[in-house]
Motif scaffolding. Structure first.
Motif, PDB file in Angstrom:
ATOM      1  N   ALA A 131      22.156   3.979  -4.096  1.00 17.04           N
ATOM      2  CA  ALA A 131      23.182   4.709  -4.844  1.00 17.04           C
ATOM      3  C   ALA A 131      24.548   4.037  -4.740  1.00 17.04           C
ATOM      4  O   ALA A 131      25.390   4.188  -5.642  1.00 17.04           O
ATOM      5  CB  ALA A 131      23.275   6.147  -4.337  1.00 17.04           C
ATOM      6  N   THR A 132      24.754   3.279  -3.647  1.00 17.32           N
ATOM      7  CA  THR A 132      26.042   2.586  -3.495  1.00 17.32           C
ATOM      8  C   THR A 132      26.035   1.194  -4.125  1.00 17.32           C
ATOM      9  O   THR A 132      27.015   0.465  -4.008  1.00 17.32           O
ATOM     10  CB  THR A 132      26.389   2.456  -2.000  1.00 17.32           C
ATOM     11  N   GLY A 133      24.920   0.822  -4.771  1.00 15.82           N
ATOM     12  CA  GLY A 133      24.874  -0.439  -5.478  1.00 15.82           C
ATOM     13  C   GLY A 133      24.030  -1.517  -4.843  1.00 15.82           C
ATOM     14  O   GLY A 133      23.964  -2.632  -5.370  1.00 15.82           O
ATOM     15  N   ALA A 134      23.378  -1.230  -3.722  1.00 21.10           N
ATOM     16  CA  ALA A 134      22.535  -2.226  -3.069  1.00 21.10           C
ATOM     17  C   ALA A 134      21.261  -2.462  -3.874  1.00 21.10           C
ATOM     18  O   ALA A 134      20.738  -1.541  -4.514  1.00 21.10           O
ATOM     19  CB  ALA A 134      22.174  -1.773  -1.659  1.00 21.10           C
ATOM     20  N   ARG A 135      20.783  -3.695  -3.848  1.00 23.11           N
ATOM     21  CA  ARG A 135      19.526  -4.002  -4.508  1.00 23.11           C
ATOM     22  C   ARG A 135      18.372  -3.389  -3.714  1.00 23.11           C
ATOM     23  O   ARG A 135      18.503  -3.051  -2.543  1.00 23.11           O
ATOM     24  CB  ARG A 135      19.348  -5.509  -4.643  1.00 23.11           C
ATOM     25  N   ARG A 136      17.212  -3.277  -4.380  1.00 23.08           N
ATOM     26  CA  ARG A 136      16.052  -2.645  -3.761  1.00 23.08           C
ATOM     27  C   ARG A 136      15.653  -3.368  -2.476  1.00 23.08           C
ATOM     28  O   ARG A 136      15.390  -2.741  -1.451  1.00 23.08           O
ATOM     29  CB  ARG A 136      14.880  -2.648  -4.755  1.00 23.08           C
ATOM     30  N   ALA A 137      15.616  -4.692  -2.521  1.00 23.91           N
ATOM     31  CA  ALA A 137      15.233  -5.469  -1.337  1.00 23.91           C
ATOM     32  C   ALA A 137      16.220  -5.256  -0.195  1.00 23.91           C
ATOM     33  O   ALA A 137      15.832  -5.136   0.969  1.00 23.91           O
ATOM     34  CB  ALA A 137      15.138  -6.948  -1.689  1.00 23.91           C
ATOM     35  N   GLN A 138      17.518  -5.190  -0.513  1.00 21.09           N
ATOM     36  CA  GLN A 138      18.523  -4.955   0.527  1.00 21.09           C
ATOM     37  C   GLN A 138      18.371  -3.565   1.125  1.00 21.09           C
ATOM     38  O   GLN A 138      18.484  -3.381   2.349  1.00 21.09           O
ATOM     39  CB  GLN A 138      19.916  -5.128  -0.068  1.00 21.09           C
ATOM     40  N   CYS A 152       0.811  -1.220   0.000  1.00 20.45           N
ATOM     41  CA  CYS A 152       0.000   0.000   0.000  1.00 20.45           C
ATOM     42  C   CYS A 152       0.845   1.270   0.000  1.00 20.45           C
ATOM     43  O   CYS A 152       0.428   2.298  -0.545  1.00 20.45           O
ATOM     44  CB  CYS A 152      -0.929   0.027   1.210  1.00 20.45           C
ATOM     45  N   ALA A 153       1.994   1.237   0.664  1.00 18.82           N
ATOM     46  CA  ALA A 153       2.816   2.445   0.816  1.00 18.82           C
ATOM     47  C   ALA A 153       3.399   2.856  -0.531  1.00 18.82           C
ATOM     48  O   ALA A 153       3.919   2.019  -1.285  1.00 18.82           O
ATOM     49  CB  ALA A 153       3.931   2.199   1.828  1.00 18.82           C
ATOM     50  N   ARG A 154       3.339   4.128  -0.830  1.00 21.53           N
ATOM     51  CA  ARG A 154       3.835   4.628  -2.117  1.00 21.53           C
ATOM     52  C   ARG A 154       5.329   4.369  -2.322  1.00 21.53           C
ATOM     53  O   ARG A 154       5.745   4.044  -3.435  1.00 21.53           O
ATOM     54  CB  ARG A 154       3.537   6.123  -2.237  1.00 21.53           C
ATOM     55  N   PRO A 155       6.179   4.512  -1.296  1.00 23.20           N
ATOM     56  CA  PRO A 155       7.609   4.279  -1.549  1.00 23.20           C
ATOM     57  C   PRO A 155       7.971   2.824  -1.804  1.00 23.20           C
ATOM     58  O   PRO A 155       9.032   2.552  -2.350  1.00 23.20           O
ATOM     59  CB  PRO A 155       8.276   4.788  -0.256  1.00 23.20           C
ATOM     60  N   THR A 156       7.093   1.880  -1.423  1.00 21.36           N
ATOM     61  CA  THR A 156       7.469   0.468  -1.512  1.00 21.36           C
ATOM     62  C   THR A 156       6.564  -0.360  -2.414  1.00 21.36           C
ATOM     63  O   THR A 156       6.866  -1.525  -2.663  1.00 21.36           O
ATOM     64  CB  THR A 156       7.476  -0.173  -0.111  1.00 21.36           C
ATOM     65  N   THR A 157       5.463   0.180  -2.896  1.00 22.02           N
ATOM     66  CA  THR A 157       4.551  -0.618  -3.710  1.00 22.02           C
ATOM     67  C   THR A 157       5.148  -0.876  -5.094  1.00 22.02           C
ATOM     68  O   THR A 157       5.782   0.004  -5.681  1.00 22.02           O
ATOM     69  CB  THR A 157       3.187   0.092  -3.860  1.00 22.02           C
ATOM     70  N   PRO A 158       4.967  -2.069  -5.640  1.00 20.59           N
ATOM     71  CA  PRO A 158       5.494  -2.351  -6.986  1.00 20.59           C
ATOM     72  C   PRO A 158       4.768  -1.564  -8.072  1.00 20.59           C
ATOM     73  O   PRO A 158       5.358  -1.258  -9.109  1.00 20.59           O
ATOM     74  CB  PRO A 158       5.259  -3.857  -7.157  1.00 20.59           C
ATOM     75  N   SER A 159       3.487  -1.238  -7.840  1.00 20.25           N
ATOM     76  CA  SER A 159       2.713  -0.513  -8.849  1.00 20.25           C
ATOM     77  C   SER A 159       1.639   0.312  -8.161  1.00 20.25           C
ATOM     78  O   SER A 159       0.777  -0.239  -7.470  1.00 20.25           O
ATOM     79  CB  SER A 159       2.068  -1.492  -9.832  1.00 20.25           C
ATOM     80  N   GLN A 160       1.691   1.628  -8.347  1.00 19.34           N
ATOM     81  CA  GLN A 160       0.670   2.493  -7.784  1.00 19.34           C
ATOM     82  C   GLN A 160      -0.628   2.431  -8.581  1.00 19.34           C
ATOM     83  O   GLN A 160      -1.681   2.863  -8.103  1.00 19.34           O
ATOM     84  CB  GLN A 160       1.167   3.934  -7.718  1.00 19.34           C
ATOM     85  N   LEU A 161      -0.574   1.898  -9.795  1.00 20.91           N
ATOM     86  CA  LEU A 161      -1.761   1.839 -10.648  1.00 20.91           C
ATOM     87  C   LEU A 161      -2.591   0.589 -10.394  1.00 20.91           C
ATOM     88  O   LEU A 161      -3.821   0.644 -10.416  1.00 20.91           O
ATOM     89  CB  LEU A 161      -1.338   1.904 -12.119  1.00 20.91           C
ATOM     90  N   GLU A 181       5.802   7.736   6.208  1.00 24.92           N
ATOM     91  CA  GLU A 181       6.372   8.810   7.020  1.00 24.92           C
ATOM     92  C   GLU A 181       7.850   8.599   7.314  1.00 24.92           C
ATOM     93  O   GLU A 181       8.520   9.508   7.814  1.00 24.92           O
ATOM     94  CB  GLU A 181       5.606   8.919   8.344  1.00 24.92           C
ATOM     95  N   ALA A 182       8.372   7.412   7.015  1.00 19.36           N
ATOM     96  CA  ALA A 182       9.783   7.123   7.294  1.00 19.36           C
ATOM     97  C   ALA A 182      10.687   7.905   6.334  1.00 19.36           C
ATOM     98  O   ALA A 182      10.315   8.158   5.181  1.00 19.36           O
ATOM     99  CB  ALA A 182      10.048   5.630   7.159  1.00 19.36           C
ATOM    100  N   PRO A 183      11.893   8.307   6.772  1.00 17.57           N
ATOM    101  CA  PRO A 183      12.821   9.014   5.875  1.00 17.57           C
ATOM    102  C   PRO A 183      13.288   8.099   4.743  1.00 17.57           C
ATOM    103  O   PRO A 183      13.593   6.923   4.961  1.00 17.57           O
ATOM    104  CB  PRO A 183      13.972   9.406   6.799  1.00 17.57           C
ATOM    105  N   THR A 184      13.346   8.643   3.550  1.00 18.85           N
ATOM    106  CA  THR A 184      13.759   7.858   2.376  1.00 18.85           C
ATOM    107  C   THR A 184      15.251   7.972   2.088  1.00 18.85           C
ATOM    108  O   THR A 184      15.759   7.240   1.233  1.00 18.85           O
ATOM    109  CB  THR A 184      12.985   8.339   1.139  1.00 18.85           C
ATOM    110  N   THR A 189      17.655   5.532  -0.316  1.00 18.74           N
ATOM    111  CA  THR A 189      18.235   6.121  -1.527  1.00 18.74           C
ATOM    112  C   THR A 189      19.754   6.016  -1.508  1.00 18.74           C
ATOM    113  O   THR A 189      20.386   5.701  -2.528  1.00 18.74           O
ATOM    114  CB  THR A 189      17.801   7.588  -1.639  1.00 18.74           C
ATOM    115  N   ALA A 190      20.357   6.257  -0.343  1.00 21.37           N
ATOM    116  CA  ALA A 190      21.814   6.204  -0.240  1.00 21.37           C
ATOM    117  C   ALA A 190      22.327   4.781  -0.486  1.00 21.37           C
ATOM    118  O   ALA A 190      23.343   4.578  -1.158  1.00 21.37           O
ATOM    119  CB  ALA A 190      22.255   6.701   1.127  1.00 21.37           C
ATOM    120  N   MET A 191      21.621   3.786   0.054  1.00 28.25           N
ATOM    121  CA  MET A 191      22.049   2.399  -0.150  1.00 28.25           C
ATOM    122  C   MET A 191      21.924   1.994  -1.611  1.00 28.25           C
ATOM    123  O   MET A 191      22.790   1.300  -2.160  1.00 28.25           O
ATOM    124  CB  MET A 191      21.226   1.466   0.739  1.00 28.25           C
TER     125      MET A 191
END
Length: 271
Positions: free
Chosen positions: A182-189, A104-113, A171-174, A178-180
């Protein structure tokens, strides 16, 4: 705060004439709805019973006193079943609600549509149906017993916990995620190490709070055959054994008070 100009003088008013009339019309509409609802309820109320309620309450209180103290020894198993229903139902509900919260959360949902609306619909459907209604349906499907009670509590808990979880995610900081990335971490990590530690105390507090609520709700599920102390309560009411009813009510009160104390202590430890 509008200022009306009349010639060379300025007159301060909190609202314009249009706003005042709109406020007046809204007040009249609310009053009309309240009067209409009160009239409808009054027309369907047998006021003779209402006026006699004080006498009936006194008579019922006299039948419930003194409580049947030896009967308290038979309540250990039903109260334990109630705790089992609340605990297992909460655990199952949280296990279902957390993935739905991420969807449901916008930062983590696979598809908002597509994915987010379906997950939100599931949470809304869960919150829209009371636990005792879930229990009624499940008793018909699965038969009476503890399983129906556990699933009823779980289905009711999904909407409550899932909504608060996805709000905590949004509400959690992103920046850590984003920093992880940017350093090459996968989305799940990035989510596992940048987001989950931040929301974990909130999720734990929500789960404990919901468990406390579920103990109260589990006490009445037995009225429809879903197990727990409610079965004994319904049996005593049907048998007009009011001295036993008073013992059961005292047992429910003690259980709820202990659960609230435990919940408050655990949540205080998490904060």
């Amino acid at each position: 705060m509008p200022v009306l100009v009349r010639g060379d003088t300025r007159e301060w008013r909190r609202r314009t004439a249009g706003q005042q009339w709109l406020r007046f019309a809204g007040t009249l509409a609310v009053a009309a709805v309240v009067v209409s609802a009160a009239s409808a309820i009054s027309a369907q109320t047998t006021w003779a019973f209402v006026l006699d309620a004080g006498i009936q309450l006194r008579d019922l209180g006299m039948r419930m006193f003194p409580p049947d103290a030896p009967y308290a020894l038979a309540l250990g198993r039903p109260l334990l079943d109630t705790l089992h229903i609340a605990t297992l139902g909460t655990a199952l509900g949280v296990a279902i609600a957390i993935p739905l919260g991420f969807l449901c959360a916008r930062p983590t949902t696979p598809s908002q549509l597509w994915v987010r609306p379906i997950a939100l619909l599931a949470l809304v459907a869960s919150r829209s149906v009371n636990a005792i209604i879930w229990a009624l349906m499940l008793v018909v499907l699965l038969g009476p017993g503890l399983l129906s009670g556990v699933l009823a509590i779980a289905f009711r808990s999904v909407g409550f916990v899932g909504k608060l979880v996805y709000e905590a995610i949004e509400e959690a900081p992103t920046l850590p995620v984003t920093a992880m990335e940017a350093t090459g971490a996968r989305r799940a990590q990035a989510l596992a190490f940048g987001l989950v530690p931040h929301i974990l105390p909130t999720v734990a507090g929500i789960s404990i709070y919901r468990w406390e609520i579920n103990i109260r709700e589990a006490t009445i599920l037995g009225l429809v055959g879903a197990g727990g102390i409610g079965v004994a309560l319904q049996a005593s009411i049907d048998a007009l054994a009011w001295s036993r009813v008073s013992v059961i009510l005292l047992g429910i009160l003690a259980t709820v008070l202990v659960a609230e104390l435990v919940s408050a202590r655990v949540r205080r430890g998490l904060s």
